[in-house]
Structure formats: C-alpha cells, structure tokens
Design a protein around this motif. Structure first.
Motif, PDB file in Angstrom:
ATOM      1  N   GLY A   1      81.875  59.474  55.661  1.00 56.59           N
ATOM      2  CA  GLY A   1      80.784  60.430  55.506  1.00 56.59           C
ATOM      3  C   GLY A   1      80.211  60.837  56.859  1.00 56.59           C
ATOM      4  O   GLY A   1      80.567  60.279  57.904  1.00 56.59           O
ATOM      5  N   PRO A   2      79.285  61.787  56.859  1.00 56.43           N
ATOM      6  CA  PRO A   2      78.763  62.351  58.111  1.00 56.43           C
ATOM      7  C   PRO A   2      77.638  61.539  58.760  1.00 56.43           C
ATOM      8  O   PRO A   2      77.152  61.929  59.832  1.00 56.43           O
ATOM      9  CB  PRO A   2      78.237  63.710  57.658  1.00 56.43           C
ATOM     10  N   GLN A   3      77.248  60.428  58.153  1.00 58.85           N
ATOM     11  CA  GLN A   3      76.082  59.704  58.658  1.00 58.85           C
ATOM     12  C   GLN A   3      76.294  59.150  60.070  1.00 58.85           C
ATOM     13  O   GLN A   3      75.344  59.005  60.839  1.00 58.85           O
ATOM     14  CB  GLN A   3      75.717  58.548  57.707  1.00 58.85           C
ATOM     15  N   TYR A   4      77.550  58.833  60.395  1.00 61.64           N
ATOM     16  CA  TYR A   4      77.873  58.319  61.736  1.00 61.64           C
ATOM     17  C   TYR A   4      78.866  59.295  62.367  1.00 61.64           C
ATOM     18  O   TYR A   4      80.053  59.294  62.018  1.00 61.64           O
ATOM     19  CB  TYR A   4      78.480  56.917  61.620  1.00 61.64           C
ATOM     20  N   PRO A   5      78.431  60.147  63.296  1.00 60.96           N
ATOM     21  CA  PRO A   5      79.272  61.248  63.789  1.00 60.96           C
ATOM     22  C   PRO A   5      80.138  60.917  65.006  1.00 60.96           C
ATOM     23  O   PRO A   5      80.705  61.821  65.617  1.00 60.96           O
ATOM     24  CB  PRO A   5      78.223  62.299  64.166  1.00 60.96           C
ATOM     25  N   PHE A   6      80.272  59.618  65.351  1.00 57.85           N
ATOM     26  CA  PHE A   6      80.990  59.253  66.571  1.00 57.85           C
ATOM     27  C   PHE A   6      82.356  58.650  66.247  1.00 57.85           C
ATOM     28  O   PHE A   6      82.664  58.326  65.099  1.00 57.85           O
ATOM     29  CB  PHE A   6      80.165  58.256  67.390  1.00 57.85           C
ATOM     30  N   SER A   7      83.137  58.460  67.298  1.00 54.79           N
ATOM     31  CA  SER A   7      84.449  57.827  67.148  1.00 54.79           C
ATOM     32  C   SER A   7      84.803  57.135  68.457  1.00 54.79           C
ATOM     33  O   SER A   7      84.651  57.708  69.537  1.00 54.79           O
ATOM     34  CB  SER A   7      85.518  58.872  66.808  1.00 54.79           C
ATOM     35  N   GLY A   8      85.240  55.893  68.319  1.00 56.24           N
ATOM     36  CA  GLY A   8      85.676  55.151  69.489  1.00 56.24           C
ATOM     37  C   GLY A   8      84.565  54.548  70.319  1.00 56.24           C
ATOM     38  O   GLY A   8      84.820  54.117  71.452  1.00 56.24           O
ATOM     39  N   LEU A   9      83.349  54.471  69.812  1.00 52.98           N
ATOM     40  CA  LEU A   9      82.228  53.933  70.580  1.00 52.98           C
ATOM     41  C   LEU A   9      81.784  52.551  70.126  1.00 52.98           C
ATOM     42  O   LEU A   9      81.117  51.843  70.864  1.00 52.98           O
ATOM     43  CB  LEU A   9      81.032  54.889  70.504  1.00 52.98           C
ATOM     44  N   ASP A  10      82.129  52.183  68.913  1.00 52.47           N
ATOM     45  CA  ASP A  10      81.624  50.935  68.334  1.00 52.47           C
ATOM     46  C   ASP A  10      82.787  50.013  67.983  1.00 52.47           C
ATOM     47  O   ASP A  10      83.790  50.458  67.424  1.00 52.47           O
ATOM     48  CB  ASP A  10      80.788  51.243  67.078  1.00 52.47           C
ATOM     49  N   ASP A  11      82.637  48.727  68.317  1.00 54.67           N
ATOM     50  CA  ASP A  11      83.701  47.750  68.062  1.00 54.67           C
ATOM     51  C   ASP A  11      84.018  47.585  66.585  1.00 54.67           C
ATOM     52  O   ASP A  11      85.096  47.081  66.229  1.00 54.67           O
ATOM     53  CB  ASP A  11      83.310  46.378  68.619  1.00 54.67           C
TER      54      ASP A  11
END
Length: 538
Positions: free
Chosen positions: A66-76
C-alpha cells in the motif's frame, strides 16, 4: 523447587526460534548472508544429514504494498530478511527452528511426532501454586541471559554491510521486548530526527493478529525450554466489563506503589524490573536504534489516563459487536478501515459503529492506554508482563472470530496492504521465517485452545482444575488428620468400654450381694434409660 528448575534450565536449554540467532550474528554470516546453523544432533547445517531440513535461498513476494510507506531500500525490514540473510534453514515435516532443532507448534518429542493440545486458561482460574509458578517463570526469564539470541543495536548500514557486527546480549524475556520494539519502530531515513512514523510491520494493518499470535507462541515455547515445564501455557486476562486492573495485585502482576502511583508496589517482584527500548521519541530525535540498555523501572498507573482518548475498558457488548463483523479487513486496510474486524479489535475502529479512524480508542488499544505507563507506548509495551495476559485474550477473540465466520484463506489480503502485511510477507523479525497467511488459521491447528471456548463439559472440568490441584496438594495432610482422628476415636472408645466393663463388674458384685427379694430383671424404664446413656457415651 526453584533451584531444581534452574538446574533443569542449565541442562535442557536448547536452540530456538527468534532473531538474531547468536550463530548468525557473526561477520562471516552477515557477509555471506547465510543463516544455516549446524544442528548439534548430527553436526550438519539445518540437520540435513538427519532429514530435518536444508539450507535454501529465501524467496520474497513481489506483490505491491500500500501507499502508506513510499520508500524503497531505506529500511532493514523491507523484503525481510534479505538485507541480512538470503539463505536460511528450510525445515521438513514437523521440525522447526533456525537450525531445525525444534518442533512445529503443537508437536513434541525427539522426533516431533507427538501431537498435544495445550489449553490457555483464565488467570483467575489458576491455583495459588500455578500463580506463583507463573510469576517465578517470568522473573527467571527476565534475569537469565539468552544463550541463543542477541539483539541488533545498529542498522546494517551502520554495521558497514556486516563488517562490524553490532549486537548485544539481553535476557530471554528482553529478547521479546526488543522484538516488539524492532517490528514497530520508526523507519530511519538518515540523520537525527529524519524518520518516517507511518510504518509498522506488526500493527495498524492485517498482520496485527497473525503476528502477535506467532509472537505469543514463540514466547510460550521459550518459557517451556527455559524451565523444562512443557505443560506451561500463557494465561489470559478477560478484561470485559472490568472496572479496573484486576490483575494488578502483588500476587499477580504487581499492585500500585503507595509512595509513587506511577510505580509498582515493593511487594511485587516486578518492581525491581528495568525496562528497555521504551524511549521512542529519543531514538527518533537522535536517528538511532535502541541500544538495549536499561532505562529505569517499569511504570504503570492504571485508570489515571487521558479520558478523552479512552473512556473505560471494553465491554462485553463491544466485544460481541466486534465479533459480528464479517469482513476481516476492508478499504485501505489501515487505521481508517470501516467495518473491519481487525481494525475494530485493534482499537482504531469504533466498537459500537465499526467506523475507522475513531477519535477514541477501543478494544485492544484501550487497554494499553488505560495502563498509563510502559504499556501505553507501542514500542515499549512488552516490558510490562500484563502485555502477555492482554494479548492472549486478544488472540482468543481472534480465535472466536475465526471459528464463528470460518473465513477462506482468500480473505487475507494478498497485495496492497501496508508494507509488511501482505499475505506472503515474512514476519519481521522472525527466523525461521513465517508468512502472515500461515497464521490465519484456527489455534487448534497450532496445538492450543482457550478454556472459555471449550464445550460445556470441558469448561466444567477446567473450572474445577484449581480446586483439584489444591486437593491434590493437601490430601496427604487430610489423610494423616483422618488417621489421627480415627486413632483418637478408637482410643476414646476403648477407654469408655473399659470403664463400662469395670462399672458393670461392680454392679454384678453388688447384685449378688442383694437380698433374695431384689428382682433379677430390671424394669423397662431402666433398660431404656441405660440404652440412651450408652448411645450418648458413644
């Protein structure tokens, strides 16, 4: 008794389930991205030589989030566990564990072929001995350093891609405190204060109930290994219609301190506990992970919370309304979901209307706010042992809903749920790996049951359990008392009979000395009187 339990722990404690396994927290394991430890039973990775499991590549789903978390590759935690490991143990049959050394939930024995169903019971139906045992087990877990697990104190990037491992030792209990913190922490985007708060891999979305189900199962399993008590189950606190914290007594989870209403009574063992990973705002301001250091005493002040957020504890009617909601989740599958069983049970849907984004929190969330202390912080809530009793009851409501509605597996969303919550997503931060949909099933398939969901005859037997246990504890004393009482009664009777014989002997002597005109047979009144006195004497 307790020294024996501690000795059994030292002898029997074996490998288990949570991350990070100590054997996989090395520079070599992190650089090779492989977590396939040796099973001590045969000396092979994952017990492959014995057919228990094998080391294989991790497959992660490609379904969109879903769109709630718009990032990629930043969180383990994204595409868990690939940032840390891309090869792990895949266990066969009924085997489970990060090295396939243990059994699937509900199975026991050396070969994991003994099926057994456990029963989680109302804490107020436990006998006094069982309550003492529960508190002692919790305290033992809190003060025993985990032999098998360590917790991460830095991100993979801070570890320089595994070259500098950053892990810390914690107790068996605090491994679970850290896990709950880690799965719900803010996403670190880089630098102090630069975080994303609208993300949680175990709350606010469909995986809330399956994730906490697995969490409790692993916690239960670790206590069994720690104590050697394979019959141990987590009790639940049925808080429906409660007017206060019924379990807040020194015999159970700790009463209020008379000196400071925010602390626990010195009469409770939990007053000496120290919390960790509870300062979410401080971590965010510094842009760091929890360092797993102690952060002060356990805090609780039940009932003195913000009444504008939570009016009171949930009622039976609100639980019933929630259970009648037919859809597991709806809409965006987050806190705004309307007429969603998951969202209403979690506490963001109104338990009287089913509308999401409720200005007042209910159900599960209401209990956390009501406790007004360590429990009221999502990231630090597992520090309070009430967390376990509370979530066991939440899980029982989830179980009742599953039995009432019998949903198909397709009811659990395959895609477009908030990150971490799609059906095939691996639960953060568990190793071995668990997918969310695998726990969208009845507890009976996982080897456990709730006492109040048993049929009428079984419920009656269960409710008698504490009384039977007390009777079992005291029956030798009752037997001894009965024997002593019987002995005394026999002795008294013998003494009375001896006295009667002496008395009768004297009467017959006097009888033969009487004149001949004395009648040889007494009157009827005399016989009746003597008979009555005999019975009275006896």
């Amino acid at each position: 008794m307790w020294p024996l339990i501690i000795v059994s722990f030292m002898v029997c404690f074996g490998p288990g389930h949570q991350q990070f396994p100590r054997l996989c927290a090395t520079r070599e394991a992190l650089r090779t991205k492989e977590c396939c430890p040796v099973w001590e039973g045969d000396g092979s990775p994952c017990g492959a030589s014995s057919g228990r499991g094998f080391c294989q590549d991790v497959e992660v789903p490609d379904q969109p989030d879903g769109p709630q978390y718009p990032f990629s590759g930043l969180d383990d935690r994204e595409r868990w566990p690939l940032v840390f490991y891309n090869r792990t143990c895949r266990c066969a049959g009924n085997f489970m564990g990060f090295n396939c050394a243990d059994c699937q939930f509900g199975f026991f024995g050396a070969n994991c072929n003994e099926r057994r169903e456990s029963v989680r019971r109302n804490i107020f139906h436990l006998s006094r001995a069982e309550r003492i045992r529960l508190v002692s087990y919790l305290n033992l877990a809190k003060h025993t350093v985990s032999r098998d697990y360590v917790v991460a104190t830095g991100t993979y990037r801070e570890m320089e891609n595994g070259s500098i491992p950053m892990f810390a030792d914690v107790s068996v209990y605090d491994v679970f405190v850290w896990m709950h913190y880690y799965v719900s922490r803010n996403a670190l985007l880089g630098g102090p204060g630069n975080v994303w708060t609208d993300v949680d891999f175990a709350h606010w979305a469909p995986a809330f109930l399956p994730w906490h189900r697995v969490y409790l199962l692993h916690w239960e399993h670790e206590i069994r290994k720690l104590t050697g008590d394979t019959s141990f189950t987590i009790p639940y606190w049925d808080w429906r219609d409660a007017r206060g914290c019924d379990v807040c007594t020194d015999e159970l989870m700790g009463a209020r301190s008379p000196q400071d209403p925010n602390l626990l009574s010195p009469g409770s063992i939990f007053s000496s506990w120290r919390v960790l990973c509870s300062q979410a705002e401080d971590y965010s301001a510094r842009g760091v992970l929890c360092d797993a250091q102690g952060e002060g005493p356990l805090r609780r002040n039940p009932g003195n919370h913000n009444r504008n957020v939570v009016e009171r504890l949930p009622t039976s009617a609100e639980v019933e309304f929630t259970l009648n909601l037919a859809d597991y989740d709806t809409g965006a599958m987050d806190r705004s979901a309307n007429m969603s069983f998951r969202n209403t049970l979690e506490g963001f849907g109104d338990p009287q209307t089913g509308l999401g984004s409720s200005p007042r929190l209910g159900m599960h969330a209401a209990l956390h706010v009501f406790m007004n202390g360590s429990m009221s912080s999502v990231q630090g809530s597992a520090n309070d042992p009430i967390f376990l009793l509370h979530h066991a009851f939440v899980d029982s409501i989830y179980e009742e809903w599953l039995r009432r509605h019998r949903p198909s597996q397709s009811q659990y969303p395959e895609s477009n749920a908030p990150i971490g919550h799609n059906s095939e997503y691996h639960m953060v931060p568990f190793l071995p790996l668990h997918r969310n949909r695998e726990y969208f099933i009845s507890s009976k398939d996982l080897g456990y049951e709730y006492s109040y969901l048993l049929d009428a005859n079984q419920r009656l037997a269960e409710s008698m359990h504490p009384y039977l246990e007390v009777l079992q504890e005291v029956w030798p004393w009752l037997l001894l008392s009965g024997f002593c009482g019987g002995f005394v009664a026999v002795a008294i009777a013998a003494a009375v009979l001896a006295a009667k014989r002496r008395l009768h002997k004297g009467k017959w002597k006097n009888l033969f000395a009487l004149p001949e005109r004395q009648p040889l047979i007494w009157s009827g009144d005399s016989v009746e009187s003597n008979h009555r006195n005999y019975q009275t004497t006896m």
